[in-house]
Design a protein around this motif. Structure first.
Motif, PDB file in Angstrom:
ATOM      1  N   TYR A 102      54.807  15.195  37.140  1.00 30.07           N
ATOM      2  CA  TYR A 102      54.418  14.908  35.761  1.00 30.07           C
ATOM      3  C   TYR A 102      55.210  13.737  35.199  1.00 30.07           C
ATOM      4  N   ASP A 103      54.596  13.055  34.253  1.00 36.70           N
ATOM      5  CA  ASP A 103      55.240  11.978  33.498  1.00 36.70           C
ATOM      6  C   ASP A 103      54.621  11.980  32.110  1.00 36.70           C
ATOM      7  N   PHE A 104      55.391  12.456  31.150  1.00 33.40           N
ATOM      8  CA  PHE A 104      54.898  12.384  29.768  1.00 33.40           C
ATOM      9  C   PHE A 104      55.951  11.676  28.915  1.00 33.40           C
ATOM     10  N   SER A 105      56.463  10.570  29.473  1.00 29.53           N
ATOM     11  CA  SER A 105      57.518   9.810  28.802  1.00 29.53           C
ATOM     12  C   SER A 105      56.989   8.931  27.677  1.00 29.53           C
ATOM     13  N   GLN A 106      55.685   8.725  27.597  1.00 26.37           N
ATOM     14  CA  GLN A 106      55.130   7.942  26.498  1.00 26.37           C
ATOM     15  C   GLN A 106      55.280   8.699  25.182  1.00 26.37           C
ATOM     16  N   LYS A 107      55.316   7.971  24.097  1.00 24.15           N
ATOM     17  CA  LYS A 107      55.474   8.583  22.780  1.00 24.15           C
ATOM     18  C   LYS A 107      54.340   9.581  22.506  1.00 24.15           C
ATOM     19  N   ASP A 108      54.733  10.785  22.045  1.00 28.80           N
ATOM     20  CA  ASP A 108      53.785  11.837  21.672  1.00 28.80           C
ATOM     21  C   ASP A 108      52.887  12.285  22.823  1.00 28.80           C
ATOM     22  N   ALA A 109      53.328  12.100  24.063  1.00 28.47           N
ATOM     23  CA  ALA A 109      52.501  12.477  25.209  1.00 28.47           C
ATOM     24  C   ALA A 109      52.603  13.968  25.495  1.00 28.47           C
ATOM     25  N   THR A 110      51.538  14.500  26.036  1.00 26.79           N
ATOM     26  CA  THR A 110      51.526  15.860  26.581  1.00 26.79           C
ATOM     27  C   THR A 110      50.794  15.796  27.918  1.00 26.79           C
ATOM     28  N   ALA A 111      51.068  16.743  28.769  1.00 25.15           N
ATOM     29  CA  ALA A 111      50.347  16.840  30.037  1.00 25.15           C
ATOM     30  C   ALA A 111      50.114  18.315  30.324  1.00 25.15           C
ATOM     31  N   ARG A 112      48.988  18.610  30.957  1.00 24.96           N
ATOM     32  CA  ARG A 112      48.639  19.996  31.264  1.00 24.96           C
ATOM     33  C   ARG A 112      48.137  20.053  32.700  1.00 24.96           C
ATOM     34  N   ALA A 113      48.606  21.060  33.432  1.00 24.48           N
ATOM     35  CA  ALA A 113      48.155  21.266  34.808  1.00 24.48           C
ATOM     36  C   ALA A 113      47.638  22.687  34.919  1.00 24.48           C
ATOM     37  N   TRP A 114      46.388  22.840  35.349  1.00 25.13           N
ATOM     38  CA  TRP A 114      45.734  24.134  35.382  1.00 25.13           C
ATOM     39  C   TRP A 114      45.654  24.648  36.811  1.00 25.13           C
ATOM     40  N   LEU A 115      46.121  25.861  37.046  1.00 25.59           N
ATOM     41  CA  LEU A 115      46.015  26.524  38.336  1.00 25.59           C
ATOM     42  C   LEU A 115      44.904  27.556  38.230  1.00 25.59           C
ATOM     43  N   LYS A 116      43.816  27.340  38.959  1.00 21.17           N
ATOM     44  CA  LYS A 116      42.669  28.251  38.909  1.00 21.17           C
ATOM     45  C   LYS A 116      42.933  29.453  39.798  1.00 21.17           C
ATOM     46  N   LEU A 117      42.723  30.641  39.254  1.00 23.27           N
ATOM     47  CA  LEU A 117      42.777  31.874  40.018  1.00 23.27           C
ATOM     48  C   LEU A 117      41.355  32.410  40.168  1.00 23.27           C
ATOM     49  N   SER A 118      41.162  33.394  40.999  1.00 25.18           N
ATOM     50  CA  SER A 118      39.815  33.814  41.387  1.00 25.18           C
ATOM     51  C   SER A 118      39.274  34.989  40.579  1.00 25.18           C
ATOM     52  N   ASN A 119      39.179  34.848  39.271  1.00 25.23           N
ATOM     53  CA  ASN A 119      38.573  35.882  38.423  1.00 25.23           C
ATOM     54  C   ASN A 119      39.083  37.287  38.765  1.00 25.23           C
ATOM     55  N   ILE A 120      40.388  37.452  38.724  1.00 22.21           N
ATOM     56  CA  ILE A 120      41.036  38.692  39.134  1.00 22.21           C
ATOM     57  C   ILE A 120      41.015  39.705  37.996  1.00 22.21           C
ATOM     58  N   ASP A 121      40.723  40.962  38.317  1.00 21.73           N
ATOM     59  CA  ASP A 121      40.854  42.042  37.344  1.00 21.73           C
ATOM     60  C   ASP A 121      42.327  42.443  37.306  1.00 21.73           C
ATOM     61  N   ALA A 122      43.031  42.070  36.249  1.00 22.77           N
ATOM     62  CA  ALA A 122      44.462  42.350  36.137  1.00 22.77           C
ATOM     63  C   ALA A 122      44.740  43.695  35.451  1.00 22.77           C
ATOM     64  N   SER A 123      43.704  44.468  35.141  1.00 21.58           N
ATOM     65  CA  SER A 123      43.885  45.728  34.406  1.00 21.58           C
ATOM     66  C   SER A 123      44.886  46.694  35.034  1.00 21.58           C
TER      67      SER A 123
END
Length: 145
Positions: A30-51
């Protein structure tokens, strides 16, 4: 893996040998050194029933020696909840996110989680995060020895 970014770069991949005890790990550069920067990284899981489960658990480490806090956002069904991982540094750390305490309307389906890099949460603006050994855990039953 999916990537969502805004005014920042955030690349992610599986890195063979970079995980806990030499396994493969999810690596986010990641690099969010620019002013007011944000970064997001999404890890997809396989529609798990977590109940039936109490916690989402995984190991995490950063690439630098400075410790920092890192928000993650869990997505279960249409709901999202934020959880902050405290004191991430270059050592592997086991994280337990208590699913029930986050007050989701339902614990199904767990579809993924997002690592969030933003100006307000850390002074570390560039580097890598490694995530490994993602699992769900149930409470340990009381033992009578």
């Amino acid at each position: 893996f999916g990537v969502l970014t805004s005014a920042a770069s955030c690349d992610q991949r599986v890195d063979p040998g970079a995980g806990f005890e030499g396994s493969g790990a999810w690596r986010i550069d990641y690099d969010f050194s620019q002013k007011d920067a944000t970064a997001r990284a999404w890890l997809k899981l396989s529609n798990i029933d977590a109940s039936p489960y109490q916690n989402l658990i995984f190991r995490i480490r950063g690439s630098g020696t400075s410790s920092f806090n890192l928000p993650v956002e869990l997505t279960i069904g249409p709901a999202q909840r934020r959880y902050v991982i405290r004191d991430v540094n270059a050592e592997w750390k086991m994280v337990r996110i208590p699913l029930r305490s986050l007050s989701f309307p339902s614990l199904s389906p767990l579809t993924g989680f997002t690592v969030v890099f933003e100006k307000e949460t850390t002074s570390v603006k560039q580097g890598s995060i490694f995530i490994d050994d993602i699992a769900l855990s149930t409470p340990v039953p009381n033992r009578k020895d």
